[in-house]
Structure formats: C-alpha cells, structure tokens
Design a protein around this motif. Structure first.
Motif, PDB file in Angstrom:
ATOM      1  N   GLY A  74     -18.620  -1.003  -8.770  1.00  0.00           N
ATOM      2  CA  GLY A  74     -17.310  -1.347  -9.290  1.00  0.00           C
ATOM      3  C   GLY A  74     -16.326  -1.664  -8.181  1.00  0.00           C
ATOM      4  O   GLY A  74     -16.637  -1.543  -6.986  1.00  0.00           O
ATOM      5  N   PHE A  75     -15.113  -2.069  -8.570  1.00  0.00           N
ATOM      6  CA  PHE A  75     -14.109  -2.517  -7.605  1.00  0.00           C
ATOM      7  C   PHE A  75     -13.143  -1.409  -7.204  1.00  0.00           C
ATOM      8  O   PHE A  75     -12.354  -1.580  -6.292  1.00  0.00           O
ATOM      9  N   GLU A  76     -13.212  -0.257  -7.867  1.00  0.00           N
ATOM     10  CA  GLU A  76     -12.257   0.818  -7.603  1.00  0.00           C
ATOM     11  C   GLU A  76     -12.655   1.693  -6.425  1.00  0.00           C
ATOM     12  O   GLU A  76     -11.857   2.498  -5.953  1.00  0.00           O
ATOM     13  N   VAL A  77     -13.896   1.550  -5.951  1.00  0.00           N
ATOM     14  CA  VAL A  77     -14.359   2.364  -4.825  1.00  0.00           C
ATOM     15  C   VAL A  77     -14.121   1.607  -3.520  1.00  0.00           C
ATOM     16  O   VAL A  77     -13.860   0.395  -3.515  1.00  0.00           O
ATOM     17  N   TYR A  78     -14.195   2.323  -2.406  1.00  0.00           N
ATOM     18  CA  TYR A  78     -14.112   1.673  -1.101  1.00  0.00           C
ATOM     19  C   TYR A  78     -15.400   0.893  -0.862  1.00  0.00           C
ATOM     20  O   TYR A  78     -16.497   1.456  -0.854  1.00  0.00           O
ATOM     21  N   GLN A 123       2.472   6.718  -6.812  1.00  0.00           N
ATOM     22  CA  GLN A 123       1.479   7.645  -7.346  1.00  0.00           C
ATOM     23  C   GLN A 123       1.849   9.090  -7.032  1.00  0.00           C
ATOM     24  O   GLN A 123       1.719   9.973  -7.891  1.00  0.00           O
ATOM     25  N   SER A 157       0.819  -1.201   0.000  1.00  0.00           N
ATOM     26  CA  SER A 157       0.000   0.000   0.000  1.00  0.00           C
ATOM     27  C   SER A 157       0.857   1.256   0.000  1.00  0.00           C
ATOM     28  O   SER A 157       0.609   2.209  -0.757  1.00  0.00           O
ATOM     29  N   ASN A 197      -9.334  -3.443  -1.025  1.00  0.00           N
ATOM     30  CA  ASN A 197     -10.487  -4.308  -1.283  1.00  0.00           C
ATOM     31  C   ASN A 197     -10.056  -5.764  -1.459  1.00  0.00           C
ATOM     32  O   ASN A 197     -10.733  -6.688  -0.998  1.00  0.00           O
ATOM     33  N   ASP A 250      -4.517   6.651  -4.598  1.00  0.00           N
ATOM     34  CA  ASP A 250      -5.692   5.780  -4.498  1.00  0.00           C
ATOM     35  C   ASP A 250      -5.234   4.329  -4.404  1.00  0.00           C
ATOM     36  O   ASP A 250      -4.763   3.742  -5.381  1.00  0.00           O
ATOM     37  N   ASN A 251      -5.354   3.758  -3.215  1.00  0.00           N
ATOM     38  CA  ASN A 251      -5.011   2.346  -3.037  1.00  0.00           C
ATOM     39  C   ASN A 251      -6.221   1.532  -2.592  1.00  0.00           C
ATOM     40  O   ASN A 251      -6.078   0.464  -2.001  1.00  0.00           O
ATOM     41  N   ARG A 252      -7.420   2.056  -2.906  1.00  0.00           N
ATOM     42  CA  ARG A 252      -8.636   1.383  -2.452  1.00  0.00           C
ATOM     43  C   ARG A 252      -8.791  -0.006  -3.056  1.00  0.00           C
ATOM     44  O   ARG A 252      -9.256  -0.932  -2.380  1.00  0.00           O
ATOM     45  N   TRP A 253      -8.402  -0.155  -4.313  1.00  0.00           N
ATOM     46  CA  TRP A 253      -8.514  -1.464  -4.959  1.00  0.00           C
ATOM     47  C   TRP A 253      -7.645  -2.507  -4.249  1.00  0.00           C
ATOM     48  O   TRP A 253      -8.047  -3.673  -4.101  1.00  0.00           O
TER      49      TRP A 253
END
Length: 231
Positions: free
Chosen positions: A122-126, A62, A55, A76, A70-73
């Motif tokens: 989608g998978f990119e959000v928290y 980035q 992470s 997840n 953005d490391n939410r993916w």
C-alpha cells in the motif's frame, strides 16, 4: 520529550530552513543565466521546500488533534517527484545516445520497484525498497553526469557549478543507500542508532547537498555579473 531532544530538533529545523532558503535565493538570483539542468534542480529545491513546510503542517495538525503522527504518504509523493526531476535534469546533460536509455531506463526501473511495493504494502507505509532503489540509481546516473561534465570542461572544481551540484547530490544519495536499506531494521532493533543516523543523513548530508547547490547557483550568478561589468 527531553530538553536535549527539543534543542536538537530546533537546531535541525533552523539549519534545514537556512540551507534550503540559501539554495532557493541564490537559484532565483541566477535563474536567467541557468540552463535546463540547473533550472530543473532549482525546481526540485522549491518543490521540496513546499513539501517540507507541508510535512510540518501535517504533523502539527495531527498532534493538535491528538492523532498519531504520520506523514509517510506525503514523503512517498515527494519521493516520486524528486526522483523524476533528478532524472530529468540528468537527461538534459547526458550524451544523446545515452540520455534516453540511462535516464528513462533508470526512472522506469524505479517505477517498477515502486509499483511492486505499493501493490504489496500500500501507499501509507514508508516505501523503503523504492527509496533505496532511487538512491542507488541516482548515484549511478549522476556519477555518469559528473563524468560527462568532466569530459566537457577543464574548469577547475571550485569554479565549476556543475561539479559542485553533482558532488552534493552524489554525497547525499550514495551515503543514504546503506542507511535507507537498514532503516526499518534499525528502528526495530536499535532506535537510538536509527535516530542518530537519521539526523546525520537528513541534518548534515542533506544540508551539505543544498549548500553545495547554493554555491553552484552563486557561481553562475557571479559569472553573469562579471560578464555584465566587463561589457
């Protein structure tokens, strides 16, 4: 970024690395004497340590490239792995008539909520709904695990690695439920309160969780050493 914020972030980083390192180190010391329950918990700690490092690597890359952090993916992915491993650990110790229904049932419910949220957002959000579902289910399942250990042994709390491990997990996930439920709302309406609660949950309760797990591993190791010395 303020000087205070930098100091807070550095202190948080130091304490998190220290607590994770203690859990991994004591776990490796006691590995040979562990049952499948504790070996699964150790695996979870090691995997989280790798994700933790990953992470920071992702966010650093980035920032260096001038991109939005953005490391939410990544988190997840870890959410799915951690939840599965904790339910697996519970499966090893729950009574046989209950283990499949409780562990597999809880994980299936989590996956259902996860799938619905991914399908909609989608998978990119928290994945907050999946996260709070995991927190609630882990709290319920490990309450049952702690009760099971209580029925199986009369060993006092400070001598029982199983109870210390369960207490750490329960404190973290039970206290996470109200925060995770309100995280998105707080981030919009009161970012300062959200930041404070984040540091409280991640910087204090998460560290306590892994410190208690390290204590559990140490008790296993010490018990093994005492048996060896008495032979």
């Amino acid at each position: 970024m303020s000087h205070y914020r930098i100091e807070t972030d550095m202190l948080t980083l130091f304490t998190e690395i220290t607590c994770l390192s203690l859990a991994v180190f004591t776990g490796l010391l006691a590995y040979r004497s562990m049952n499948r329950f504790f070996r699964t918990l150790l695996l979870q700690v090691i995997i989280w340590s790798l994700f933790y490092a990953g992470s920071y690597s992702v966010t650093w890359s980035q920032q260096s490239a001038g991109q939005e952090v953005d490391n939410r993916w990544l988190m997840n992915i870890h959410l799915i792995i951690e939840t599965g491993l904790l339910f697996t650990a519970a499966w090893f110790v729950l009574p046989k008539p209950l283990r499949t229904f409780v562990s597999a049932g809880a994980f299936s419910l989590f996956l259902l909520v996860l799938g619905i949220q991914i399908g909609k957002q989608g998978f990119e959000v928290y994945l907050n709904y999946a996260d709070v579902t995991a927190c609630m289910l882990i709290t319920l399942v490990f309450s049952l695990v702690l009760y099971t250990f209580g029925q199986q042994t009369s060993v006092r709390l400070w001598r029982s690695p199983e109870k210390w491990a369960c207490l750490g997990i329960l404190m973290y996930f039970a206290c996470s439920v109200p925060y995770v439920s309100m995280m998105n709302y707080l981030q919009t309406e009161n970012p300062e309160a959200n930041t404070f609660l984040y540091y409280l949950i991640s910087g204090v309760l998460a560290n306590l969780r892994y410190l208690l797990l390290a204590l559990a591993f140490w008790l296993i190791y010490r018990k093994t050493k005492q048996k060896t010395l008495n032979v």
